[in-house]
Design a protein around this motif. Structure first.
Motif, PDB file in Angstrom:
ATOM      1  N   ILE A   1      35.461  25.685  45.388  1.00 61.09           N
ATOM      2  CA  ILE A   1      36.387  26.828  45.403  1.00 61.09           C
ATOM      3  C   ILE A   1      36.121  27.731  44.203  1.00 61.09           C
ATOM      4  N   LEU A   2      35.925  27.118  43.040  1.00 60.79           N
ATOM      5  CA  LEU A   2      35.798  27.909  41.815  1.00 60.79           C
ATOM      6  C   LEU A   2      34.453  28.618  41.698  1.00 60.79           C
ATOM      7  N   ILE A   3      33.415  28.069  42.304  1.00 53.97           N
ATOM      8  CA  ILE A   3      32.107  28.721  42.180  1.00 53.97           C
ATOM      9  C   ILE A   3      31.862  29.692  43.342  1.00 53.97           C
ATOM     10  N   ASP A   4      32.745  29.636  44.354  1.00 51.75           N
ATOM     11  CA  ASP A   4      32.548  30.460  45.541  1.00 51.75           C
ATOM     12  C   ASP A   4      32.740  31.941  45.223  1.00 51.75           C
ATOM     13  N   GLU A   5      32.111  32.772  45.999  1.00 48.00           N
ATOM     14  CA  GLU A   5      32.267  34.226  45.845  1.00 48.00           C
ATOM     15  C   GLU A   5      32.585  34.825  47.204  1.00 48.00           C
TER      16      GLU A   5
ATOM     17  N   GLU B   1      42.294  35.763  38.206  1.00 50.32           N
ATOM     18  CA  GLU B   1      41.065  35.567  38.950  1.00 50.32           C
ATOM     19  C   GLU B   1      41.319  35.424  40.441  1.00 50.32           C
TER      20      GLU B   1
ATOM     21  N   ASP C   1      20.535  29.595  44.137  1.00 52.19           N
ATOM     22  CA  ASP C   1      20.392  29.575  42.682  1.00 52.19           C
ATOM     23  C   ASP C   1      21.631  30.114  41.990  1.00 52.19           C
TER      24      ASP C   1
ATOM     25  N   ASP D   1      23.946  28.110  39.460  1.00 51.89           N
ATOM     26  CA  ASP D   1      24.222  28.722  38.160  1.00 51.89           C
ATOM     27  C   ASP D   1      25.740  28.723  37.896  1.00 51.89           C
ATOM     28  N   ASN D   2      26.507  29.099  38.928  1.00 52.33           N
ATOM     29  CA  ASN D   2      27.974  29.095  38.791  1.00 52.33           C
ATOM     30  C   ASN D   2      28.481  27.692  38.494  1.00 52.33           C
TER      31      ASN D   2
ATOM     32  N   SER E   1      27.726  26.811  34.939  1.00 52.33           N
ATOM     33  CA  SER E   1      28.647  27.531  34.068  1.00 52.33           C
ATOM     34  C   SER E   1      30.013  26.850  34.051  1.00 52.33           C
TER      35      SER E   1
ATOM     36  N   ARG F   1      35.865  34.741  34.711  1.00 52.81           N
ATOM     37  CA  ARG F   1      35.062  35.551  35.618  1.00 52.81           C
ATOM     38  C   ARG F   1      35.100  37.032  35.269  1.00 52.81           C
ATOM     39  N   ASN F   2      36.305  37.552  34.975  1.00 53.20           N
ATOM     40  CA  ASN F   2      36.456  38.999  34.777  1.00 53.20           C
ATOM     41  C   ASN F   2      36.224  39.350  33.320  1.00 53.20           C
TER      42      ASN F   2
ATOM     43  N   SER G   1      26.314  31.620  26.388  1.00 52.43           N
ATOM     44  CA  SER G   1      25.412  30.612  26.965  1.00 52.43           C
ATOM     45  C   SER G   1      26.088  29.760  28.041  1.00 52.43           C
ATOM     46  N   VAL G   2      27.420  29.770  28.112  1.00 48.97           N
ATOM     47  CA  VAL G   2      28.076  28.966  29.155  1.00 48.97           C
ATOM     48  C   VAL G   2      28.403  29.821  30.384  1.00 48.97           C
ATOM     49  N   LEU G   3      28.170  31.110  30.296  1.00 50.78           N
ATOM     50  CA  LEU G   3      28.487  31.987  31.426  1.00 50.78           C
ATOM     51  C   LEU G   3      27.404  31.908  32.489  1.00 50.78           C
ATOM     52  N   ASN G   4      27.765  32.253  33.720  1.00 48.59           N
ATOM     53  CA  ASN G   4      26.742  32.347  34.750  1.00 48.59           C
ATOM     54  C   ASN G   4      25.998  33.679  34.589  1.00 48.59           C
ATOM     55  N   ASN G   5      24.891  33.805  35.314  1.00 51.80           N
ATOM     56  CA  ASN G   5      24.031  34.988  35.144  1.00 51.80           C
ATOM     57  C   ASN G   5      24.781  36.286  35.410  1.00 51.80           C
TER      58      ASN G   5
END
Lengths: 286, 368
Positions: A17-21, A56, A169, A173-174, A177, B101-102, B224-228
């Motif tokens: 859920i948290l990495i979804d976009e 968010e 990818d 990556d998400n 993070s 995120r924001n 460094s902990v953020l996504n791209n």
């Protein structure tokens, strides 16, 4: 063609859920035959609000997502109606697992599904210690496989012709993070806790405990997660209040074991997918 | 029982283990080179127009956050303005790099949190017409222009405007702002970035009221902990802020080196367009023996009650030397922790001055 049967643990669902976009991954879940243990859904419902800040997610968005997962829930009553009311006690006995948590109920559900549907079942969990604990049971009973979010994303990737490597990818990556951020937040809170203890010290006995806490924090600061985990386990006896941090940052503790670290796996897989092709069905046809 | 000040000739325990918050807690001791370099950057920005980006880097506990808070004190900003013979003082804010995120909205909100609209309106009261002309000259966006004008307009309700800026205004409340040309909320990162950069330009217009706008971005290593996607957002934000605020902006990035990220790794997370803008890199290095001792003497002097021939009183110099040797390469924070603990134990047991005999008694407790 029948779909792959999967059960997901609460931590895996929350990660997804948290990495979804824009519900991209959520829509892909229809590619598998997904089931959630009743306890797992309860845990998701209880924990998701702590993970999401209102800036968010809109509350209506998360309600829609939860509605989707509620539909995948298999009530305990359904299982006990088929296998008898002693079913869960039986599984507890066989597995010798002491906790009645989402991982346990997912394993019980997996056993039920594998026998009922005569198929192998994939159980996805990011609780690495639980994964290690149940692995032998899964193998011996030939239930299926236990894997993690990384494996789940990889599988969804090859199941869907439209899921591109770039997108895979991005989600890996998400996920990385997510873990890195939790670790950072945990380190910040642990430091703040240490500093509060420094300010409170007024007798010699406290000094020893503070010293030990300082050493533990250094392990985390130096990214030595194994030493950190080994030394942290004794902390709750020295500082009972630290169990609050253990609960809050469960993800940090569950993401690694003696031989395995999920963030290292994510980094490795992100490199792999740049070099190795992951074949979809159509890639294998002439 | 003898009082603390009588025992130790100090007003209080001067060794902070976390960065101070109140102005009275924010003192600077020793580390003249770092101080001079930071002051030089700030003074330069008060005098000349060019916007600058500076990287401050060092280990955890080396004083970067302390520097940000110290140089944001009004008393220090006034001092620097006088020393630089500048027209006006800087406006300084300290924010943390967001982890959610924001990212851009979080940065925007953190900055807005620290801008006092009422004070700004009072400060600009005499030059309202000029600022309106300036806004019209620099803005190429009608919407942002309208919001900026409202910012400086006493006739626009302050609470209502704050609700608008925070993005929590209702539709019916927004209608009350329509007469000022504000017809829609801010709804994307471009709006936030444009508004902020134009606001910085307005606040530092001709350096009349504020000579420059300083932003300290603390915990920059968290990039460094953020996504791209968020790494890109942060980079784009910095690039666009500088593109749109060519004058009077000074940004300090505070980066803590660790196992996860070193200053050499930064290029992995920073676009070339941002990296190339870094004018200076100030190293908050691990202190040498000399630096520790200068710091200690200077700090104790600022908390001194009465006088003593021993500049390290209540510590014998040989004790200080031993502590520095035993601790080895440690941060200033660790040094402070050790001395604080030694002072507290001595205070508890009424043992002073702190000579080698006293030190040996506590050594096992304080050196780890």
């Amino acid at each position: 063609m029948s779909k792959i049967i999967c059960t997901l643990d609460a931590c895996t669902v929350i990660n997804l859920i948290l990495i979804d976009e824009e519900d991209y991954l959520l829509k892909k879940l229809s590619l598998v035959d997904l089931h959630l243990a009743e306890k797992v859904f309860y845990e998701i419902n209880r924990n998701i609000s702590k993970e999401i800040t209102t800036s968010e997610y809109e509350s209506k968005d998360i309600d829609q997502v939860l509605t989707y997962f509620r539909q995948k829930r298999v009530l305990d009553d359904v299982i006990t109606t088929e296998f008898g009311k002693n079913y869960f006690a039986k599984i507890k006995n066989i597995t010798n697992y002491s906790k009645l948590n989402g991982e346990f109920y997912s394993v019980a559900l997996s056993m039920y599904l594998s026998r009922f549907k005569s198929q192998k079942v994939f159980f996805y969990t990011d609780d690495i210690p639980a994964k290690v604990e149940f692995k032998e049971f899964y193998n011996v009973q030939q239930i299926g496989h236990i894997a993690d979010s990384v494996d789940f994303l990889m599988m969804i990737y090859w199941l869907d012709d439209n899921f591109r490597v770039k997108e895979l990818d991005r989600f890996l990556d998400n996920l990385h993070s997510r873990y890195a951020t939790e670790r950072k937040l945990f380190l910040s809170e642990l430091r703040a806790f240490y500093e509060s203890k420094l300010n409170e010290r007024n007798n010699r006995n406290q000094l020893k405990r503070i010293r030990e806490l300082s050493v533990i924090i250094n392990h985390l600061n130096n990214a030595d997660y194994l030493k950190f985990k080994q030394s942290f386990s004794g902390m709750t006896s020295l500082y009972p209040e630290i169990s609050r941090l253990l609960k809050k940052y469960k993800l940090v503790f569950e993401s690694s074991s003696m031989s395995y670290n999920i963030t290292e796996k994510i980094i490795a897989y992100r490199e792999k997918i740049k070099v190795d092709k992951i074949y979809k069905l159509m890639d294998l046809c002439d | 029982m003898t009082s603390f000040s009588d025992k130790f000739k100090l007003t209080t325990n001067p060794f902070r283990m976390t960065p101070g918050v109140q102005d009275s807690e924010l003192v600077w001791a020793g580390f003249e080179d770092v101080k001079r370099r930071l002051e030089s950057r700030i003074k330069r920005s008060t005098r000349i127009q060019n916007s600058s980006l500076v990287l401050n880097w060092g280990e955890y506990g080396s004083g970067k956050t302390h520097a940000a808070r110290f140089f944001s004190k009004n008393e220090e900003l006034v001092r620097l303005k006088v020393e630089a013979d500048a027209k006006s003082i800087p406006y300084s804010v300290v924010i943390q790099l967001p982890k959610g995120r924001n990212a851009v909205f979080s940065i925007y909100k953190s900055i807005i949190d620290q801008i006092n609209i009422e004070k700004v309106r009072n400060d600009f009261e005499g030059g309202k017409e000029r600022i309106i002309e300036f806004i019209e000259a620099i803005s190429n966006n009608n919407h942002v222009e309208a919001v900026l004008k409202a910012f400086f307009n006493e006739g626009v309700d302050r609470q209502l405007l704050m609700k608008y800026l925070y993005g929590v205004i209702s539709n019916s409340e927004l209608k009350k702002l329509n007469e000022f040309g504000i017809l829609r909320p801010f709804d994307d990162e471009s709006d936030y970035t444009k508004f902020l950069s134009n606001l910085f330009s307005c606040l530092t217009y001709e350096k009349r009221i504020y000579s420059c706008f300083i932003i300290w971005i603390d915990e920059f290593e968290d990039i460094s902990v953020l996504n791209n996607s968020n790494i890109d957002r942060i980079n784009n934000f910095i690039r666009e802020i500088f593109d749109n605020t060519p004058n009077n902006l000074l940004v300090f990035l505070n980066l803590t080196q660790s196992a996860q990220i070193s200053v050499e790794d930064l290029s992995q997370y920073m676009h070339e367009s941002v990296n190339s803008r870094i004018k200076d890199r100030i190293n908050f290095e691990l202190p040498t023996e000399e630096l520790f001792k200068n710091y200690l003497a200077d700090l104790l002097a600022q908390f001194r009650v009465g006088t003593d021939t021993n500049k390290f009183y209540p510590f014998d110099e040989v004790v200080v030397n031993n502590i520095i040797t035993e601790l080895g390469d440690v941060s200033l924070r660790k040094f402070n922790e050790t001395l604080s603990l030694l002072l507290e134990l001595s205070d508890l047991d009424e043992k002073y001055p702190i000579n080698m005999e006293v030190y040996e008694e506590y050594r096992a407790d304080i050196i780890y």
